[in-house]
Design an enzyme around this catalytic site. Structure first.
Site, mmCIF file in Angstrom:
data_model
loop_
_atom_site.group_PDB
_atom_site.id
_atom_site.type_symbol
_atom_site.label_atom_id
_atom_site.label_comp_id
_atom_site.label_asym_id
_atom_site.label_seq_id
_atom_site.Cartn_x
_atom_site.Cartn_y
_atom_site.Cartn_z
ATOM 1 C CG HIS A 126 -0.522 0.259 2.437
ATOM 2 N ND1 HIS A 126 -0.013 -0.871 3.580
ATOM 3 C CD2 HIS A 126 -0.106 1.377 3.068
ATOM 4 C CE1 HIS A 126 0.193 -0.099 4.523
ATOM 5 N NE2 HIS A 126 0.492 1.075 4.664
ATOM 6 C CG ASP A 156 -0.093 -4.104 2.902
ATOM 7 O OD1 ASP A 156 0.155 -3.602 1.505
ATOM 8 O OD2 ASP A 156 -0.299 -3.411 3.780
ATOM 9 C CB SER A 236 3.150 1.993 6.157
ATOM 10 O OG SER A 236 1.858 2.251 6.771
#
Length: 494
Positions: A126, A156, A236
């Site tokens: 992402h 992911d 992230s």
């Protein structure tokens, strides 16, 4: 010596000691100007220096197990800042205003971790999804363009590369060896604050938070390491490391109702990360072996087992079918590793490739059994074509969920009224409003049944329910309750 003489001797000693101290102070005072009181004459003093800073190393040591310094020194240079630039496209008024103002890209940022000296970087899918340009800023502030080598939405994760040499990088650690309660560090770029290090402990392992799995991604793998190390937007793709400075996870998500850290963060475990990175490097895609089963946790509902993974359905011709596994078997181990939950099983199988041999331990009606099987790819699984769903609207054309109807397999479903939600103390679901001939009626379900789960997926809305049902290519289970509160579950056979 009597007790009285002893006490008298102690008093005399105390008095003599006090006199000696007073004489010493008087002697020092006559020589150095210290007279027993301290004062600062602000009107006459001029500060020329505030002392010196010692160049000597600290003369104290932090005990092993709580010293974060060495791990921080190892990992900080290997964590990078990633900027994702996506070209602005579209015709909305907001996008037109952005284009008129000269903006051609919208930007988002995240983190990544160097895993080789020649510029390979692991990050989250992402973080790089939809990028037209990727820029990586290194710890020494160099800015380099990056290319995507491969991406895997199922975990992911993504692998990208910059053109550089002799870069600092981090070694993979063994996430299986991490213990709940062990200290870990999270390193990344929250809110664009570069190279931020936070500390916490591992709070849980093999955690599923329904972030990746669901209707749009039936092969999603969630078996996160849960920690209380502070992670926020921009973290992230960053590193979760042990106190040896080894990578044991890639920070991916936080549990929050506000968009900022609220106590827990989640990381993809390093063993799964390395497998995905190896596949993306070698093949440009992830090659994942499948058991060919529909599963759920064995929680004592519908089975005598309270631990393990219950097989709900077997795909004909799949790996489990060929190995002799059956519906209602409970898987308890993979290659000698104990399996208690579906997330644990999914992670262990996700580390394998099609064709890999796997040892499965399971229980069948209480008897412990073992079998060997060879994993297959998803192309090997039988595909069943489903009829195209029909959406039926009320006469007023309303899109309110209580008037919107979804029809498939001889049954019609509608959204729930607020009164029904309050009565049953549920937040969401869909109601079977009309039952005709077909798979739903054959299952034994009755009209007015409220579906709250399909397999492991909680039903949030009629639209989501439709998407989930559209993905089903084999038998599955639904769970829920009737308006009188009676709980039931049914097997739907396509």
């Amino acid at each position: 010596m009597s007790k009285r003489q002893f006490i008298l001797g102690m008093l005399v000693s105390s008095v003599l000691g006090g006199l000696i101290v007073l004489l010493g102070i008087g002697f020092l005072g006559s020589d150095s100007g210290i007279n027993g009181s301290f004062s600062l004459n602000r009107s006459n003093s001029v500060a020329t220096s505030f002392g010196t800073i010692s160049e000597e190393p600290h003369d104290y040591s932090v005990p092993d197990g709580v010293n974060f310094i060495n791990a921080s020194r190892k990992i900080v240079p290997a964590v990078v800042h990633i900027t994702n630039r996506e070209e602005i496209k579209g015709t909305s008024s907001r996008l037109r205003r952005m284009l008129r103002s000269g903006l051609k890209f919208r930007e988002s940022t995240g983190s990544g971790v160097l895993i080789s000296e020649d510029g390979y970087i692991t990050t989250n899918y992402h973080v790089v999804e939809g990028a037209d340009e990727l820029e990586v800023r290194l710890d020494d502030n160099r800015r380099l363009k990056a290319e995507v080598i491969g991406m895997d939405p199922d975990t992911d994760l993504a692998l990208i590369k910059i053109k550089a040499r002799d870069l600092p990088y981090i070694d993979f650690g063994n996430s299986d060896q991490i213990e709940v309660g062990e200290w870990v560090l999270a390193v990344g770029n929250p809110f664009d604050l570069n190279n931020t290090v936070t500390a916490g402990i591992v709070s849980a392992k093999a955690r599923n938070i329904n972030l990746i799995t669901g209707a749009e991604n039936r092969y999603g793998i969630e078996s996160f390491l849960q920690t209380d190390a502070v992670v926020n937007r921009g973290n992230s793709g960053g590193a979760l490391v042990n106190l040896e400075g080894e990578l044991i996870g890639i920070n991916t998500a936080i549990a929050t109702n506000t968009g900022i850290f609220s106590g827990y963060s989640f990381a993809v475990p390093s063993i799964l990360v390395k497998k995905v990175m190896d596949d993306l490097l070698e093949f440009g895609e992830v090659r994942r072996g499948l058991l060919g089963v529909t599963i759920r946790d064995a929680d004592g509902v519908g089975t005598v087992e309270f631990s393990g993974v219950r097989i709900m359905e077997i795909s004909p011709g799949g790996a489990a079918d060929e190995a002799g596994l059956k519906a209602e078997d409970v898987i308890t181990g993979v290659d000698g590793k104990l399996v208690k939950t579906t997330s644990q099983l999914q992670e262990l199988i996700a580390r394998k490739r099609p064709g890999d041999a796997v040892s499965i331990s399971f229980k069948r009606k209480g008897d412990v059994k073992n079998t060997m099987l060879k994993l297959q790819n998803k192309e090997s699984l039988a595909v069943v074509e489903l009829p195209e769903p029909e959406l039926i609207f009320e006469e007023d054309g309303s899109f309110d969920e209580t008037t919107l109807t979804y029809e498939i397999g001889g049954a019609e479903f509608k959204g729930l009224t607020n009164d029904l939600k309050r009565k049953l103390n549920i937040e969401s679901g869909v109601q079977l409003s009309k039952l005709g001939e077909g798979s739903w009626k054959a299952s034994g379900v009755k009209e007015d049944f409220i579906v709250t789960k399909v397999g492991d997926d909680d039903i949030k809305s009629l639209e989501q329910f439709q998407k989930i049902i559209d993905t089903k290519t084999k038998d599955f289970y639904i769970m829920g309750k009737y308006p009188n509160g009676e709980k039931e579950y049914y097997r739907i056979t396509w």
